[in-house]
Design a protein around this motif. Structure first.
Motif, PDB file in Angstrom:
ATOM      1  N   ILE A  54      -6.392   0.415   3.801  1.00 26.39           N
ATOM      2  CA  ILE A  54      -6.615   1.395   2.737  1.00 26.39           C
ATOM      3  C   ILE A  54      -8.084   1.407   2.342  1.00 26.39           C
ATOM      4  O   ILE A  54      -8.671   0.362   2.075  1.00 26.39           O
ATOM      5  N   ASP A 105      -8.890   4.454  -3.051  1.00 28.47           N
ATOM      6  CA  ASP A 105      -7.596   4.402  -3.712  1.00 28.47           C
ATOM      7  C   ASP A 105      -6.460   4.878  -2.822  1.00 28.47           C
ATOM      8  O   ASP A 105      -5.355   4.357  -2.878  1.00 28.47           O
ATOM      9  N   THR A 106      -6.722   5.871  -2.012  1.00 25.58           N
ATOM     10  CA  THR A 106      -5.599   6.526  -1.360  1.00 25.58           C
ATOM     11  C   THR A 106      -5.767   6.736   0.136  1.00 25.58           C
ATOM     12  O   THR A 106      -4.786   6.964   0.828  1.00 25.58           O
ATOM     13  N   ARG A 144      -5.724   6.172   3.835  1.00 22.25           N
ATOM     14  CA  ARG A 144      -5.158   5.129   4.687  1.00 22.25           C
ATOM     15  C   ARG A 144      -5.459   5.431   6.143  1.00 22.25           C
ATOM     16  O   ARG A 144      -5.186   6.520   6.634  1.00 22.25           O
ATOM     17  N   GLY A 158       2.989   3.948   3.431  1.00 23.64           N
ATOM     18  CA  GLY A 158       2.525   2.972   2.455  1.00 23.64           C
ATOM     19  C   GLY A 158       3.449   1.761   2.414  1.00 23.64           C
ATOM     20  O   GLY A 158       4.556   1.785   2.966  1.00 23.64           O
ATOM     21  N   GLU A 189       0.477   3.839  -3.259  1.00 20.14           N
ATOM     22  CA  GLU A 189      -0.026   4.786  -4.238  1.00 20.14           C
ATOM     23  C   GLU A 189       1.046   4.939  -5.324  1.00 20.14           C
ATOM     24  O   GLU A 189       2.226   5.083  -5.012  1.00 20.14           O
TER      25      GLU A 189
END
Lengths: 187, 352
Positions: free
Chosen positions: A115, A118-119, A121, B125, B309
């Motif tokens: 990562i 923050d977001t 990936r 994720g 997230e």
């Protein structure tokens, strides 16, 4: 065609920008695995996107290096120093490409999401495999030490050229106005 | 003469700069900072206390792998964008364990069990969490945790921690009061399946508007037949779980507790009042187990800061310490599994 006396302006810009980034990266990496404080998390969050940035810049820089000849070394430089300079420069290129890839690969092999910020990936570049993780993690450590030592040698050699030999080698990587050679103007 | 001196000064400048750079690196890397609490020193303490057990986790060494899924009910979706909280299934690889670094510890030797989970979210994720069957952590800081581990080192004469050293530690750490009050009445349970597992550390749920809410979560068991473990049997927990799973899946409700203004978010040693608002986010279903030396949990580092997230870490200093120390433990045991040069060789359990 004359051999250039300085590095391409873009090469000089990349050199100094990446010098700061790579030295910061080495200290961030060494520091983040040597503390249990909150700095561990903060440094880790910088380490990953900074590593990817270095990888991208290193690719651009390698392409530039292959396209533009660098200034040649002084003719009176001893052979061993000439060889050491060439070898250490290519070692630096190899390590600035290899270390981010090893970091990315080891996180992939360890099954961690990669990562950035923050977001964002990144995809895994290797299959999940803990044994592979261990090899890559240790390679990342020891090659980072090698990069640090190569950097110290490179910095010292640059200063040796600039302060002791005063042969224009350091100046060839400095901003243009420090150039010693007179500028030849056309017509 | 002045030229020679100038020469020497320039050489000294170059050498001095190189030395300062190397020394700074040595300091930052911890080699020249012997008093800094590094992950290595923390993990070394666990090895000192429990002995070296190559291939095993350095803490929570004894355990079993489990797997199943989480059935989200959508109730927490208003508070977090994490896909795990939407209605639907998320696959889970988990692990039950005992605290401590000894993989051969008796199940009745400690009144605490742990549950670790890795949720693989559909969007790629991950959510990793390591929870303990206790409502509160003894200490607030990594340094105090280190001192507690040092105070718990077994006396070579008795093989048990020195009660005087432990008493001195607790006397010097009044923040341990809530934990001590709880542990005094805690008994080793007969089953992993009847325990409630608490996140203990706080986190933030982040909603679609970016608003953060401080929470702690817990897995609350649906099995209601809790009881004390049998005396004289060191290995009843894995067998109990096997017997239960042979009958059917085991279930827990994921209960999320929201902090009220003023509740301590960054201090795991201080519980929140029991009247805080809670939301049940869904059901954890565990339907199979495997030995930890061959199961899928073996190669997972249950680092509680690996979050999707929609979930963010709090500033609890124990979270960064757990992340750093787990990473070191993970490297040690995977290096042992991979037979890296210099790493100790794991011993198969059967030949021990």
């Amino acid at each position: 065609m004359n051999t250039p006396t300085t590095f391409h302006p873009l090469a000089r810009l990349l050199h100094w920008a990446m010098a700061g980034m790579i030295v910061a990266m080495l200290f961030i990496g060494a520091g983040m695995v040597a503390t249990v404080s909150e700095r561990h998390s903060g440094l880790l969050a910088i380490h990953k996107p900074l590593g990817i940035a270095i990888l991208l810049l290193a690719i651009a820089r390698l392409a530039l290096r292959l396209r533009h000849r660098p200034p040649s070394l002084p003719a009176d430089l001893p052979l061993w120093q000439r060889l050491a300079a060439t070898a250490s420069h290519w070692l630096l290129y190899a390590l600035m490409l290899a270390l981010p890839l090893l970091g990315w690969g080891m996180l992939s092999a360890g099954g961690y999401p990669v990562i950035l910020g923050d977001t964002m990936r990144l995809p895994a570049i290797l299959p999940e495999n803990a044994l592979l993780f261990a090899w890559l993690r240790e390679a990342h450590r020891y090659l980072a030490w090698l990069l640090f030592l190569t950097f110290v040698a490179h910095m010292s050699a640059g200063l040796y050229h600039g302060l002791v030999r005063r042969d224009g080698v350091l100046a060839s990587m400095l901003p243009s106005r420090r150039r010693r050679e007179p500028v030849v103007t056309d017509g | 003469m002045t030229i020679r001196f100038g020469h020497a000064a320039r050489w000294a400048l170059i050498g001095g700069l190189a030395c300062v750079t190397v020394a700074a690196f040595g300091y930052v890397g911890g080699w020249l900072a012997p008093h800094r609490l590094t992950p290595q020193r923390l993990v070394d303490t666990f090895e000192d206390n429990a002995g070296l057990h190559p291939g095993y986790r350095r803490n929570h060494a004894k355990g079993v792998c489990v797997a199943g899924w989480f059935e989200g009910n959508g109730a927490a979706g208003a508070y977090s964008t994490a896909a795990v909280f939407a209605r639907g299934r998320t696959p889970v690889v988990g692990r039950f364990a005992l605290p401590g670094g000894n993989p051969y510890a008796a199940d009745g030797s400690v009144p605490i069990r742990s549950m670790a989970l890795r949720f693989n979210l559909p969007d790629g994720g991950q959510w990793r969490t390591g929870m303990n069957a206790m409502p509160v952590f003894p200490v607030s800081t990594p340094q105090a945790f280190y001192e507690q581990a040092r105070a718990a080192r077994p006396d070579p004469a008795t093989g048990k921690p020195d009660p005087a050293r432990l008493a001195a530690f607790f006397a010097a750490h009044p923040e341990t009061a809530a934990f001590r009050a709880w542990v005094k009445q805690a008994r080793p349970s007969a089953s992993y399946a009847t325990e409630r597992y608490d996140s203990i550390n706080a986190f933030y749920l982040v909603d679609a508007q970016g608003q953060q809410r401080a929470v702690r979560w817990a897995m609350v068991p649906q099995a209601a037949d809790a009881g004390p473990g049998p005396a004289g049997d060191p290995d009843y927990l894995a067998r109990d779980l096997q017997q239960r799973l042979a009958v059917g899946p085991q279930r827990w409700n994921l209960r999320i507790t929201f902090a009220a203004p003023g509740d301590p978010v960054d201090d795991a040693a201080r519980p929140w009042p029991s009247d805080r608002r809670t939301v049940d986010a869904g059901t954890l279903v565990i339907d199979r187990m495997q030995p930890q030396d061959s199961g899928p949990c073996r190669d997972i580092n249950y680092d509680p800061t690996v979050l999707p997230e929609g979930i963010a870490p709090s500033a609890d200093p124990l979270l960064a310490a757990r992340s750093a120390a787990y990473a070191d433990s993970y490297l040690r045991r995977t290096a042992e599994e991979a037979h890296l040069p210099g790493a100790a060789r794991p011993v198969p359990e059967a030949t021990r």
